[in-house]
Design an enzyme around this catalytic site. Sequence first.
Site, PDB file in Angstrom:
ATOM      1  N   CYS A 309     -54.252  82.772  57.067  1.00 33.35           N
ATOM      2  CA  CYS A 309     -55.483  83.439  56.610  1.00 33.35           C
ATOM      3  C   CYS A 309     -56.730  82.965  57.353  1.00 33.35           C
ATOM      4  CB  CYS A 309     -55.639  83.277  55.104  1.00 33.35           C
ATOM      5  SG  CYS A 309     -55.928  81.582  54.541  1.00 33.35           S
ATOM      6  N   HIS A 357     -57.625  80.391  50.261  1.00 32.18           N
ATOM      7  CA  HIS A 357     -57.355  81.682  50.910  1.00 32.18           C
ATOM      8  C   HIS A 357     -58.677  82.337  51.278  1.00 32.18           C
ATOM      9  CE1 HIS A 357     -54.918  85.057  52.120  1.00 32.18           C
ATOM     10  NE2 HIS A 357     -55.717  85.874  51.458  1.00 32.18           N
ATOM     11  N   HIS A 369     -56.779  90.780  55.567  1.00 35.07           N
ATOM     12  CA  HIS A 369     -56.381  89.377  55.463  1.00 35.07           C
ATOM     13  C   HIS A 369     -54.916  89.214  55.827  1.00 35.07           C
ATOM     14  CE1 HIS A 369     -54.646  89.401  51.075  1.00 35.07           C
ATOM     15  NE2 HIS A 369     -54.517  90.579  51.628  1.00 35.07           N
TER      16      HIS A 369
END
Length: 397
Positions: A309, A357, A369
Amino acid sequence: MASHRKSRPTGSLVAGLRTPALATAALTSVALLSQSAHASPAADDRPSLEEVEKKVDDLYRQAESATEKYNAAKEKTAKQRKRVDTLLDDVAQRTQKLNEAREQLGSFAAAQYRTGATAPDTATFLLADTPQDYFDQTQVMDRLTGRQKAAVDDYVTQQSETMKQRREATESLRTLTESQNDLRTAKATVQQKLTDARELLAKLTAEEKARLAAIEKRKQEEAARKAAELARQQQAEQQRQEEAAAAQQEQQSGSPSGTGTSGTSGTSGGTSTADSSYATKADKALAFARAQIGKPYVWGATGPDSYDCSGLTQAAWKAAGVDLPRTTYDQVNAGTTVPLSQAQPGDLVFFYDDVTHVGLYIGNGMMIHAPKPGAYVREESIYYDGEGSIHSVVRPA
């Protein structure tokens, strides 16, 4: 050995039962109760589908958290290794200079020995535990020529600096070893969490996997609904701001000259220029991110074939000329925090209390993402894991 117990009369198991039908019914009930007793624990031990889903999601989250720790340890290890290499090179150079200074002092000692002048004192200096022990003998210092004094000073300086660099190199090597241990631990943690998640999923039947997919679909539909709701709120807010700006401009155009309202207009123009500059950079970052859609999530990866990520967001903004730190822990501090209602395309959206994240906001409640192991870079609602999972929004440039 013979039993001391008396044998039971035949038919004692159904003593008191007056008919064969009642006996049969009783035996059947006993059998059914026995089967139920043995079957219940097995059914109870098997987790529900919802429990499996939660456990798998938790494992993926834990793996992502360990991934960010791995990224941080890897970055620290690389910096520390570079530091150690620099220190070792410096120690080698200083050791060479120290040897050269020692050789020069040795030549003075040899010359003094041949002339018979102060040989014992020079030898004492070279054999002394520390140069200071030698310098305490002021009568020897008086006999040294200016050239010899400079050589001694140089020797002392080189020796002191070399010892200092050696100590720093030793400490840096110790820190490097600790960083490498942290790196190995984080890597092992990631691998174990992913293995546990795969094992849980492998135990599901085809029917359970279908039900799990249906649960996931309902979550995605709810996330899309929330994203659409945010989009409507943002559009309403934008319209309100535009109407307010238009009303202000109309008021200024109708006001007499010299009232000082031009200063406000200038400030507004400066803000508009800044917004335009950010939008230009954000467009480049988003164009890069869109080009990565479909590439796999791989923990610790920074491209070009796969990403985790934070690796994706770092690479996207790098394409726009903005350098972001490697990990989510650092990226969250690499810009200005803004309310979710004011999020703009290009902003970074962070998730979970431990900030493990991140995604790249594209507008209308959506983001690009790298979601988790086994998934691919994709567009998705920022509410993909519920509204409570959103930590903050950061504008990086």
